[in-house]
Structure formats: C-alpha cells, structure tokens
Design a protein around this motif. Structure first.
Motif, mmCIF file in Angstrom:
data_model
loop_
_atom_site.group_PDB
_atom_site.id
_atom_site.type_symbol
_atom_site.label_atom_id
_atom_site.label_comp_id
_atom_site.label_asym_id
_atom_site.label_seq_id
_atom_site.Cartn_x
_atom_site.Cartn_y
_atom_site.Cartn_z
ATOM 1 N N VAL A 141 43.877 -31.620 6.913
ATOM 2 C CA VAL A 141 44.333 -32.044 5.593
ATOM 3 C C VAL A 141 43.557 -33.250 5.063
ATOM 4 N N ALA A 142 42.751 -33.869 5.924
ATOM 5 C CA ALA A 142 42.015 -35.058 5.510
ATOM 6 C C ALA A 142 41.018 -34.699 4.416
ATOM 7 N N ALA A 143 40.916 -35.589 3.454
ATOM 8 C CA ALA A 143 39.999 -35.336 2.338
ATOM 9 C C ALA A 143 38.547 -35.446 2.800
ATOM 10 N N ASP A 144 38.311 -36.113 3.913
ATOM 11 C CA ASP A 144 36.925 -36.437 4.273
ATOM 12 C C ASP A 144 36.365 -35.616 5.439
ATOM 13 N N GLU A 145 37.095 -34.622 5.957
ATOM 14 C CA GLU A 145 36.559 -33.955 7.150
ATOM 15 C C GLU A 145 35.568 -32.838 6.804
ATOM 16 N N LEU A 146 34.650 -32.541 7.740
ATOM 17 C CA LEU A 146 33.663 -31.478 7.533
ATOM 18 C C LEU A 146 34.313 -30.114 7.691
ATOM 19 N N PHE A 147 35.090 -29.968 8.762
ATOM 20 C CA PHE A 147 35.894 -28.761 8.913
ATOM 21 C C PHE A 147 37.053 -29.060 9.844
ATOM 22 N N ASP A 148 38.022 -28.157 9.826
ATOM 23 C CA ASP A 148 39.266 -28.368 10.567
ATOM 24 C C ASP A 148 39.015 -28.216 12.072
ATOM 25 N N ASP B 194 36.095 -41.270 12.107
ATOM 26 C CA ASP B 194 36.628 -40.885 13.412
ATOM 27 C C ASP B 194 38.010 -41.491 13.624
ATOM 28 N N ARG B 195 39.022 -40.660 13.488
ATOM 29 C CA ARG B 195 40.392 -41.119 13.746
ATOM 30 C C ARG B 195 40.901 -40.599 15.091
ATOM 31 N N ALA B 196 39.992 -40.073 15.913
ATOM 32 C CA ALA B 196 40.409 -39.525 17.208
ATOM 33 C C ALA B 196 39.763 -40.278 18.370
ATOM 34 N N SER C 261 32.515 -34.112 17.966
ATOM 35 C CA SER C 261 32.687 -34.470 16.572
ATOM 36 C C SER C 261 32.002 -33.405 15.711
ATOM 37 N N ALA C 262 32.727 -32.874 14.745
ATOM 38 C CA ALA C 262 32.224 -31.759 13.939
ATOM 39 C C ALA C 262 30.893 -32.094 13.273
ATOM 40 N N GLY D 113 36.989 -55.628 19.308
ATOM 41 C CA GLY D 113 36.968 -54.193 19.613
ATOM 42 C C GLY D 113 37.207 -53.379 18.346
ATOM 43 N N ARG D 114 36.691 -52.173 18.307
ATOM 44 C CA ARG D 114 37.012 -51.284 17.190
ATOM 45 C C ARG D 114 36.704 -49.845 17.564
ATOM 46 N N GLU D 115 37.382 -48.928 16.925
ATOM 47 C CA GLU D 115 37.056 -47.516 17.102
ATOM 48 C C GLU D 115 36.296 -47.032 15.880
ATOM 49 N N GLY D 116 35.950 -45.760 15.859
ATOM 50 C CA GLY D 116 35.220 -45.220 14.725
ATOM 51 C C GLY D 116 33.725 -45.237 14.962
ATOM 52 N N ALA D 117 32.968 -45.049 13.878
ATOM 53 C CA ALA D 117 31.520 -44.892 13.988
ATOM 54 C C ALA D 117 30.862 -46.128 14.597
ATOM 55 N N ALA D 118 31.415 -47.329 14.296
ATOM 56 C CA ALA D 118 30.841 -48.566 14.827
ATOM 57 C C ALA D 118 31.589 -49.001 16.082
ATOM 58 N N ALA D 119 31.983 -48.026 16.914
ATOM 59 C CA ALA D 119 32.823 -48.313 18.078
ATOM 60 C C ALA D 119 32.269 -49.454 18.927
ATOM 61 N N ALA D 120 33.144 -50.357 19.314
ATOM 62 C CA ALA D 120 32.742 -51.493 20.150
ATOM 63 C C ALA D 120 33.917 -51.898 21.024
ATOM 64 N N LEU D 121 33.604 -52.540 22.148
ATOM 65 C CA LEU D 121 34.623 -53.033 23.054
ATOM 66 C C LEU D 121 34.860 -54.513 22.770
ATOM 67 N N GLY D 122 36.129 -54.901 22.811
ATOM 68 C CA GLY D 122 36.455 -56.294 22.560
ATOM 69 C C GLY D 122 35.929 -57.219 23.658
ATOM 70 N N LYS D 123 35.741 -58.499 23.301
ATOM 71 C CA LYS D 123 35.280 -59.487 24.290
ATOM 72 C C LYS D 123 36.401 -60.487 24.566
ATOM 73 N N VAL D 124 36.494 -60.893 25.818
ATOM 74 C CA VAL D 124 37.531 -61.839 26.226
ATOM 75 C C VAL D 124 37.224 -63.204 25.632
ATOM 76 N N ILE D 125 38.260 -63.842 25.030
ATOM 77 C CA ILE D 125 37.987 -65.144 24.403
ATOM 78 C C ILE D 125 38.065 -66.299 25.388
#
Lengths: 552, 154
Positions: free
Chosen positions: A134-141, A176-178, A188-189, A489-501
């Motif tokens: 149902v996402a407006a932005d996906e390539l295919f289901d 990328d929401r998965a 990834s499609a 940290g973040r997910e998605g296309a720019a995925a990165a792991l968080g760093k300990v402060i």
C-alpha cells in the motif's frame, strides 16, 4: 491476504499432533530435557523467568481481524489478558503454562496460524515493510515473495539445525522500512533496466553481540531464482558456519571470515548447479501468489473529503494525529493509519485482549479486515478511506491507541527486558516508562521532530538499540543494572550503527541524560534538521561534553 | 545393538562399522565381510576391497567431493551425527542425493533420534541407525509425522 490451501492446513495440523506427542513424552520423562529443548524452541516455546513464553508467528506482520480476535482469546484464556508485539512482528505470551502449549497451537491452527520456527537455530519468521502493498513509494509488493519464502522455509528439512538463528527480511525497494541490511539475508526489490523484476540481496547483517550492516551479495537477482539462491546461501552457511562458539555462529561471522568475495564464490558455485533447476519459480507461481494480495476493490474516494477537511480544521488533536500517525497510501483517497502501542504508562508493544478485539473491529469497519504489525511494535490499518479518518480516530482514542507519537521520542522500541526475559541483564520497561513520563509533553515532542529511541535489556539486541538514533543497552556490572547510551544509529538507505557516548548510567539517570542530548541538538540544529542528521553533522563530541561535563 | 531402520522397516545390519583410527585394520578387513569405513581409511583401502562390500562413512566436516569419482559404485554412505543439533549432515545428504545423484543406501548414524527422522528422510536418508535408547516402534511411527511433503525436499 494469503489463504491456506489444504497442504498448508495439513502441515500446521500435523505439527500440532507432533508437538502434543513430544510434550506428552517430555512430561512422562520419555524425552529428556536436552532432546526436548530444540523441539519446543522450534515451536516458539521458551522457558523464561516467571513462566514459559510462547512466541507466535505473524508472517510478514499481516493479520486478519478474525486472527487478531483469536490472539485476544488466547491472551484471555491462556495468559493474563495481554500480549506483547515484538520487533520481528511476532506476538509473545509471557504467562502460558507449559502443558497448555499444544492446546494453544491447536487454537492457532484453526485460524491458519502457528508458532513454527519462531525460535531455535532455524529460519525464523519472514519480515517486511509494514506498509507493503500500500506504500506510495514501493517498486512492487514484496508480500507474494514473502509468502513464497515462508512456504519454502517452513520445516525445510535441510535447515532445521543451522549453526544459529537465521532471519530474512524482504522489502518493496523504496524507503527501507524493513531494516533489510540488519538481517542474515535482506532482499530489496529492484527492477532492471530491461524491466525484469528481481532483488538486491544483502547478506550478513544483524544486531546482537556483533552488530554489522549487511553487504550486497548480489546487485540483481532475477525473482525466479529466489529460492535457488537462498538455498545456496543457506547450504553454504549450514556446512561452514561456526558451531564451536554460539557467539560466532551467525552467518555474519562466516562472511567476515571468508571475506565477502570468498563467501560469494561458495554461493555462486552452489547456485551454478541449482540455477534453472526444479526449484526455479515459474511465472505462473508469481501470478497465482500475486492474486492473493491484489486489491482491486478500493471504492473510488474523493482525495479531499469535506468532512475530513472539517475535522482537520476543527480539532488540533485530530490534526496532530493525522500528522504523525497517518501515512500516504498509493490509492487516491486512502491512507495508512498507525495505531500507537506506545501510550505513556503501557509497556511498549503490549496490547490487552480488549485492545486487540477493538482493533479487529476497527479493521473490519475501516480497513477491509486487515491489520499489520510493524517492527517498531505498533499496529497498522493499511486500507483506510480518508473520509473515515475522523471516525477511526474516535475509535482508536476510545481504545487508548491514538497517541499521536509515531516516529517521535515516546514511540520508543523496547524489548521485554529483565522483567520477563531470562537472558536480560537489566530491565527495560521501567526505564522506557520513565523516559515516556519525562517527555510526555506533545508540544516538546513535535518540536523535537522525528527521533527513534531503541532500548534492549542485553546484547542480544531485541530492542534494536544499535540502530536507534538514541540507543540504550542494559548491562550488568557487579549484579547491578546499568545502561549504556549510543547515538548515531539509523536504519534505511544510510544505515549506520550507533556509537557509545561513554561510561554507562544508573536507570534513574537515563531521562536526564536524554534531556541533555536533546538540549545539544536543539541548540545546534539547522532549520528543519532532524536529530540524527545533526548528530552526523556535528559528531559525538558536543553530546559527550554536555552529558559528562568534560569528565568522560 | 542399535536398531537399524531401512526403507521403513527394522532390519538386521549386515555391515561392520570401522571407527576412525582403528588399529590392525588390514587384519580385520582380510577376515572378510561388508565394512563401513571412515573416509580416510576408505580412500586408502578402497582399491583392495570388493566395491560392493566397502561402504564409507562421513563425519559432518568431511567433504563429499572426495568420494565423487566412485560414487556410482558405493553401496552405502553413512553420515555421522555427533549430536542431533549438528545439522551439517542434512546438507551433505541433500548434496549427495541431488547435486551428485547418489542412489545407494544413505544412512544416518550417531545421535539419531525419533523426532528428526521425518526431516532426515526429507533430505534423502533411507536408513537410520538409531541412538541406543530410542524405541524402535515409536521411531517407525515418525515417518508418518506429516502427511505433507516439504517444499524444499521434493
């Protein structure tokens, strides 16, 4: 939605009979604990701190109303009236009785559900984007492919005793929401220049003790080769993955040890043999599977319904809810609604039986009887006509599920932690509650903007703390609970792991620490810049300096 | 004596098992009979034995590639499970049966339990030497655990 055929139904029915027999032999003493453990785990049954925990699979996070009602019924009759939705879009019951587990599985089988492979060293529940189809932005289901992989992986005899657990996520290819790059296999499609449909395949991602971002194993895999290629990956892993140390047994360690190229060479060799072979998927299989998920019955709806417009103008609370909890749908006049399971005071991801029944009703009234579970531990109604949003909002408010905080600070992700889980080093639910109480002010949260906070009670990282913009990890120091904080940290296309402060904190300090992190952000942010982007721009130092006062 | 199930029936084993590193192996082999040898010994003695009387057993980390030149003539390949949770033998069996087209007896030995039989069979095993404590009648019932054939084992 997919509906079981006779084969699927026989499988789950047979599974119930098999597990009932195994349970009987265990209780009789004919099956010893060591032999029984992997069998019960493959049926989702853990032995936890207070009671056994049963984890029920919700394949790619999709539920029908009658299935959710069954989950509510089980919560009432076999648990204490609630369930916990997990970061892998499953549901966990924390208070079941061991000997009742076969009865619960039998109940689940009546609504085409099961707990197969929700635990153990096997292929786990397949996950996807909660907005799939149902996402407006996906390539295919991606759901037809999720179901194809679900059927293939369910009791796949070759892969029931892998070196370690194995998680697969498949997404529709746009945003990328998965979290596909944080799975053992992520797909990834992709659509090739010549129009062929396929997937980019990532391998070796994961969180846990040794967090890693998955690497591209294949830039484009034609969809018909999906199972051949997955089987090749799994076979290489099953044969060569480490079995001498469970902390080094995930596929990410094998990929690291062989190198991406070395691993890819093994997979290519295995795939070269199976490519085009009997497990190759046919065009007809895609057509058949897509038919289960296609929805052509959207009533034409005005994109700009007057009643909806009026409600937006008339109620600030409704407008706020729309701003945070309603996402664009690919059909005109429709919307995707997220029901928040993150109301302050309730453990994140928990839903009571009454709430589950209520959501099942709302889904029937407003969302074609379909519900999704998100990996952020919320419930989603994927097919809502915009004109129905005011009525849905009222219904959700009555259930306590309309907190307008999706994507904001208090929509935090959190594992059950030390209150339930015997692996945990520290409790997570009370810390989550303290954070939610401190930052409950909606004006403040809306001003802060999108912010993902993830908390895990131990390094197994069920709360995905590594990919939280702010991550909190419970650690044990001399039998005391302490909490380590990461940012970035973040997910998605720019995925990165968080760093300990820096050094960890006592539970009571955590809300104050977060407040100081946010103060740095608020002072430094550019117009429209969200927290995680500011962290990437200015780096960790200003945050460390503010939190530790230069003492770290 | 461990129970042997072959093609769904309890049968007498006509094979003598040779352990890895067994002393005086030549003497024992000279006495005659049908033997299942560990891979290393099988490679050494293969040429001097009647192929129909020389089976081979593989441990979980043995490479089946080393027996491929003679695969068509091997009457019995056993795969040893040191512990039932070590799943490598499942992949070895599938490789031998599918990729390499092995058609002789494929026997699971070692920590072979009733609850894994259905899935072992799904990977191409047709003979099962049960762990000593397993009840043979319960084990036979295991082949009817499912009325369904796994997608990936077809």
């Amino acid at each position: 939605m997919y509906l079981y055929n006779q084969t699927d139904q026989r499988l789950v029915d047979d599974r119930v009979v098999q597990f009932r027999d195994q349970m009987t032999r265990f209780l009789d003493g004919r099956l010893d604990e060591d032999s029984f453990r992997p069998l019960r785990l493959q049926n989702g049954l853990y032995v936890q701190r207070h009671a056994p925990m049963l984890r029920v699979a919700i394949p790619y996070g999709t539920l029908a109303s009658h299935q959710l009602r069954k989950l509510a019924d089980i919560a009432r009759r076999h648990d204490r009236g609630y369930g916990h939705f997990t970061t892998r879009s499953n549901i966990q019951y924390n208070w079941v009785r061991l000997e009742e587990a076969p009865d619960i599985l039998a109940e689940l089988a009546t609504v085409q559900m099961h707990a197969i492979q929700t635990s153990g060293n096997c292929i786990r529940n397949i996950t996807t984007d909660q907005f799939a189809g149902v996402a407006a932005d996906e390539l295919f289901d991606p759901r037809p492919y999720c179901e194809i992989v679900r059927q293939w992986s369910t009791l796949a005899p070759e892969f029931l005793f892998l070196p370690r657990k194995f998680k697969i996520a498949i997404s529709g290819g746009a945003e990328d929401r998965a979290a596909v790059r944080f799975h053992d296999i992520g797909a990834s499609a992709r659509v090739a220049a010549d129009g062929r449909i396929g997937f980019e395949i990532f391998v070796g991602g994961g969180l846990g003790r040794t967090p890693m971002v998955g690497k591209t194993l294949k830039g484009f895999l034609p969809r018909e080769e999906l199972l051949n290629y997955f089987e090749a990956i799994l076979r290489v892993y099953n044969r060569y993955g480490r079995r001498d140390n469970k902390y080094k047994a995930r596929i990410k360690i094998l990929v690291k040890d062989l190198g991406l190229e070395g691993f890819a060479k093994e997979v290519e060799d295995e795939w070269a043999w199976s490519r085009g072979g009997p497990a190759t998927l046919t065009e007809q299989s895609f057509v058949d599977m897509e038919a289960f998920f296609a929805r052509a019955d959207y009533a034409p709806a005005a994109a700009d319904d007057p009643g909806y417009r009026q409600a937006l103008q008339g109620s600030r609370a409704f407008a706020r809810w729309v701003e945070r909890n309603v996402a664009p749908h690919r059909a005109d006049g429709y919307a995707i609604v997220t029901l928040s399971l993150k109301k302050t005071g309730a453990p994140p991801g928990d839903a009571t039986a009454e709430q589950m029944d209520g959501v099942a009703d709302l889904a029937e009234r407003f969302s074609a009887g379909e519900i999704r579970v998100s990996h952020e531990q919320n419930l989603v109604l994927p097919h809502v006509a915009r004109k129905d949003l005011p009525a849905l909002w009222e219904g959700a408010r009555a259930l306590g599920l309309a907190t307008p905080n999706i994507g904001l600070l208090t929509d935090l992700v959190c594992c059950p932690g030390g209150d339930f889980c015997s692996l945990a080093n520290a409790r997570s639910i009370p810390v989550a509650a303290a954070i939610q109480q401190r930052f409950d002010n909606l004006d403040y949260q809306f001003d802060l903007g999108p912010l993902e906070l993830n908390m895990s009670g131990c390094v197994n990282a069920c709360g995905h703390h590594h990919i939280g913009h702010i991550g909190i990890l419970g650690v044990d120091k001399n039998n005391e609970e302490w909490y380590q904080v990461t940012i970035g940290g973040r997910e998605g296309a720019a995925a990165a792991l968080g760093k300990v402060i820096g050094p960890s904190f006592a539970a009571g300090q955590i809300p104050g620490v977060i407040e100081r992190l946010l103060e740095v952000y608020l002072a430094a942010r550019h117009e429209g810049e969200i927290f995680i982007d500011a962290v990437e721009r200015i780096g960790l130092e200003p945050f460390k300096a503010r939190v530790y006062g230069g003492a770290a | 004596m461990n129970t042997l199930i072959r093609n769904g029936e309890i049968v007498d084993d006509g094979w003598q098992w040779i352990d890895a590193g067994e002393a005086d192996l030549s003497v024992r082999l000279a006495a005659g009979g049908r033997f299942v040898l560990p891979l290393a010994a099988w490679l050494v003695h293969r040429a001097s034995l009647d192929p129909a009387c020389a089976g081979v057993w593989l441990g979980p980390d043995d490479e089946p590639e080393s027996v491929l030149p003679w695969l068509a003539d091997i009457p019995l390949i056993a795969i040893r499970f040191p512990v039932f949770t070590d799943g490598r033998g499942y992949s070895l069996a599938r490789l031998l049966r599918t990729r390499h087209g092995y058609t002789g007896e494929l026997r699971a030995v070692g920590d072979v339990l009733r609850d894994q039989l259905y899935f072992l069979q799904g990977c191409g095993f047709d003979a099962f030497q049960l762990r000593a404590d397993q009840c043979p009648e319960e084990a036979l019932a295991a082949f009817q655990d499912y009325s369904w054939a796994p997608l990936s084992g077809r």
